[in-house]
Design an enzyme around this catalytic site. Sequence first.
Site, PDB file in Angstrom:
ATOM      1  N   ARG A  14       0.828  -1.206   0.000  1.00 42.82           N
ATOM      2  CA  ARG A  14       0.000   0.000   0.000  1.00 42.82           C
ATOM      3  C   ARG A  14       0.862   1.256   0.000  1.00 42.82           C
ATOM      4  O   ARG A  14       0.565   2.245  -0.685  1.00 42.82           O
ATOM      5  CB  ARG A  14      -0.911  -0.019   1.224  1.00 42.82           C
ATOM      6  CG  ARG A  14      -1.878   1.151   1.313  1.00 42.82           C
ATOM      7  CD  ARG A  14      -2.796   1.008   2.507  1.00 42.82           C
ATOM      8  NE  ARG A  14      -3.702   2.139   2.623  1.00 42.82           N
ATOM      9  CZ  ARG A  14      -3.905   2.840   3.728  1.00 42.82           C
ATOM     10  NH1 ARG A  14      -3.258   2.518   4.840  1.00 42.82           N
ATOM     11  NH2 ARG A  14      -4.739   3.850   3.744  1.00 42.82           N
ATOM     12  N   HIS A  58       0.695   4.433  -2.646  1.00 43.84           N
ATOM     13  CA  HIS A  58       0.491   5.809  -2.236  1.00 43.84           C
ATOM     14  C   HIS A  58       1.677   6.684  -2.621  1.00 43.84           C
ATOM     15  O   HIS A  58       1.511   7.867  -2.923  1.00 43.84           O
ATOM     16  CB  HIS A  58       0.245   5.870  -0.730  1.00 43.84           C
ATOM     17  CG  HIS A  58      -1.122   5.426  -0.332  1.00 43.84           C
ATOM     18  ND1 HIS A  58      -1.805   5.957   0.745  1.00 43.84           N
ATOM     19  CD2 HIS A  58      -1.951   4.495  -0.878  1.00 43.84           C
ATOM     20  CE1 HIS A  58      -2.997   5.373   0.846  1.00 43.84           C
ATOM     21  NE2 HIS A  58      -3.091   4.473  -0.122  1.00 43.84           N
ATOM     22  N   ASP A 107       8.825   8.225  -5.942  1.00 44.91           N
ATOM     23  CA  ASP A 107      10.056   8.930  -5.583  1.00 44.91           C
ATOM     24  C   ASP A 107      10.337   8.947  -4.089  1.00 44.91           C
ATOM     25  O   ASP A 107      11.190   9.719  -3.617  1.00 44.91           O
ATOM     26  CB  ASP A 107      10.011  10.372  -6.106  1.00 44.91           C
ATOM     27  CG  ASP A 107       8.973  11.233  -5.391  1.00 44.91           C
ATOM     28  OD1 ASP A 107       8.105  10.658  -4.685  1.00 44.91           O
ATOM     29  OD2 ASP A 107       9.022  12.472  -5.539  1.00 44.91           O
ATOM     30  N   GLU A 160       3.291  14.435   2.919  1.00 46.74           N
ATOM     31  CA  GLU A 160       2.298  13.423   2.542  1.00 46.74           C
ATOM     32  C   GLU A 160       1.917  12.516   3.709  1.00 46.74           C
ATOM     33  O   GLU A 160       0.806  11.996   3.764  1.00 46.74           O
ATOM     34  CB  GLU A 160       2.831  12.572   1.382  1.00 46.74           C
ATOM     35  CG  GLU A 160       3.042  13.355   0.094  1.00 46.74           C
ATOM     36  CD  GLU A 160       3.797  12.543  -0.946  1.00 46.74           C
ATOM     37  OE1 GLU A 160       3.613  11.300  -0.990  1.00 46.74           O
ATOM     38  OE2 GLU A 160       4.584  13.129  -1.713  1.00 46.74           O
ATOM     39  N   ASN A 189      -4.816  12.714   4.841  1.00 52.45           N
ATOM     40  CA  ASN A 189      -5.856  11.789   5.300  1.00 52.45           C
ATOM     41  C   ASN A 189      -5.671  10.359   4.802  1.00 52.45           C
ATOM     42  O   ASN A 189      -5.796   9.413   5.585  1.00 52.45           O
ATOM     43  CB  ASN A 189      -7.239  12.317   4.892  1.00 52.45           C
ATOM     44  CG  ASN A 189      -7.642  13.542   5.677  1.00 52.45           C
ATOM     45  OD1 ASN A 189      -7.213  13.723   6.820  1.00 52.45           O
ATOM     46  ND2 ASN A 189      -8.453  14.397   5.083  1.00 52.45           N
ATOM     47  N   HIS A 231      -6.065  -5.747  -2.863  1.00 57.71           N
ATOM     48  CA  HIS A 231      -6.921  -5.812  -1.681  1.00 57.71           C
ATOM     49  C   HIS A 231      -7.238  -7.242  -1.273  1.00 57.71           C
ATOM     50  O   HIS A 231      -7.987  -7.466  -0.324  1.00 57.71           O
ATOM     51  CB  HIS A 231      -8.227  -5.041  -1.937  1.00 57.71           C
ATOM     52  CG  HIS A 231      -8.041  -3.555  -1.965  1.00 57.71           C
ATOM     53  ND1 HIS A 231      -9.055  -2.667  -2.276  1.00 57.71           N
ATOM     54  CD2 HIS A 231      -6.946  -2.778  -1.716  1.00 57.71           C
ATOM     55  CE1 HIS A 231      -8.591  -1.427  -2.215  1.00 57.71           C
ATOM     56  NE2 HIS A 231      -7.311  -1.469  -1.892  1.00 57.71           N
ATOM     57  N   SER A 249      -9.301 -15.027   3.750  1.00 57.58           N
ATOM     58  CA  SER A 249      -8.177 -15.212   2.831  1.00 57.58           C
ATOM     59  C   SER A 249      -7.211 -14.033   2.907  1.00 57.58           C
ATOM     60  O   SER A 249      -6.527 -13.721   1.954  1.00 57.58           O
ATOM     61  CB  SER A 249      -8.709 -15.372   1.392  1.00 57.58           C
ATOM     62  OG  SER A 249      -7.679 -15.595   0.473  1.00 57.58           O
ATOM     63  N   ASP A 270      -4.757 -14.210  -3.753  1.00 57.65           N
ATOM     64  CA  ASP A 270      -5.534 -15.071  -4.647  1.00 57.65           C
ATOM     65  C   ASP A 270      -6.652 -14.286  -5.319  1.00 57.65           C
ATOM     66  O   ASP A 270      -6.697 -13.053  -5.244  1.00 57.65           O
ATOM     67  CB  ASP A 270      -6.095 -16.272  -3.869  1.00 57.65           C
ATOM     68  CG  ASP A 270      -6.926 -15.864  -2.654  1.00 57.65           C
ATOM     69  OD1 ASP A 270      -7.444 -14.724  -2.638  1.00 57.65           O
ATOM     70  OD2 ASP A 270      -7.055 -16.671  -1.719  1.00 57.65           O
TER      71      ASP A 270
END
Length: 327
Positions: free
Chosen positions: A61, A65, A73, A90, A94, A194, A249, A254
């Site tokens: 993640r 982002h 970078d 950053e 939020n 996800h 899972s 998968d």
Amino acid sequence: MRKMNSFGIIFLGFLALAVSAQAQLKLGFYQQTCPKAEQIVLDYVKKHISNAPSLAAAILRMHFHDCFVRGCDGSVLLNSTKTSNASQTEKVANPNLTLRGFGFIDGVKILLEKECPGVVSCADIVALAARDSVVTTGGPSWNVPTGRRDGIISNVTEANNNIPPPTADFRNLTIFFANKGLNITDLVLLSGAHTIGIGHCSSFSARLYNFTGRGDQDPALDKFYAVKLKQKCRSLNDNVTFVEMDPGSVRTFDLSYYQLLLKRRGLFQSDAALTTNAPAKAYIAGLLSGPPQEFFRQFALAMEKMGRVEVKTGTAGEIRKQCAFVN
């Protein structure tokens, strides 16, 4: 797919940037200057992810982002150094308040600075660690050409404006992705990340308790799934609790995430949005009709493509000594 034609001008604008970046990134970039670099990253990942497997999703993640704001970078790693709003980075945006793994990246950087000071960028560490973390938990591998340089600018407003929110509908998702040279296929595939990780109640509780501002529930959400979510997220203002994004899972990379989408059990509005577009929904069905290895292959290509977004190479940016601070 005609809907993507409206983004043609945007794609052309980013094409020149992508070609330039791809010419300078290359596999084994550190082979001469720091030959053990990629092995050091891999060894660190294997050692720590095995003890804390949930970090794999967190590092992945973080890579997303990072790439969606000023390109890949390492700007997401920078700390705010002053109290004025203009100096907020950053990290405090939020979408990034629930990011984890900064200490993990710092740990890798310390080892690399001991091995070859001032050579390996924090941006490359994030890209390599994201790939290695997914592989370590049984997911696909992908090529990570290196040579990224670290950015020296990190702005809270840019992060708030450029990272796709969990409340985005399909149209807005395609705009966020098109702005980075990524198309509908990339959107569907990268959302497949996800399949591992967690989601905080605050990111989707409006779907349960106040979808249109009238104390109602999102009608697109499976009612039985909604009941289970309400048992964990007790109120609209729950900022602490989290749930699995792919129940049952969560630690297995998968296709079950896509299976849940077609059952109206996508956790975020942005997940459910993928089934509101006919081409995207058909693509999901195609992924489910094939072997997991084909999803792995396509996800790997999308990840490599995202990892090239607006990278800084050559003499742009710098190689940070500490990932949280500019030199």
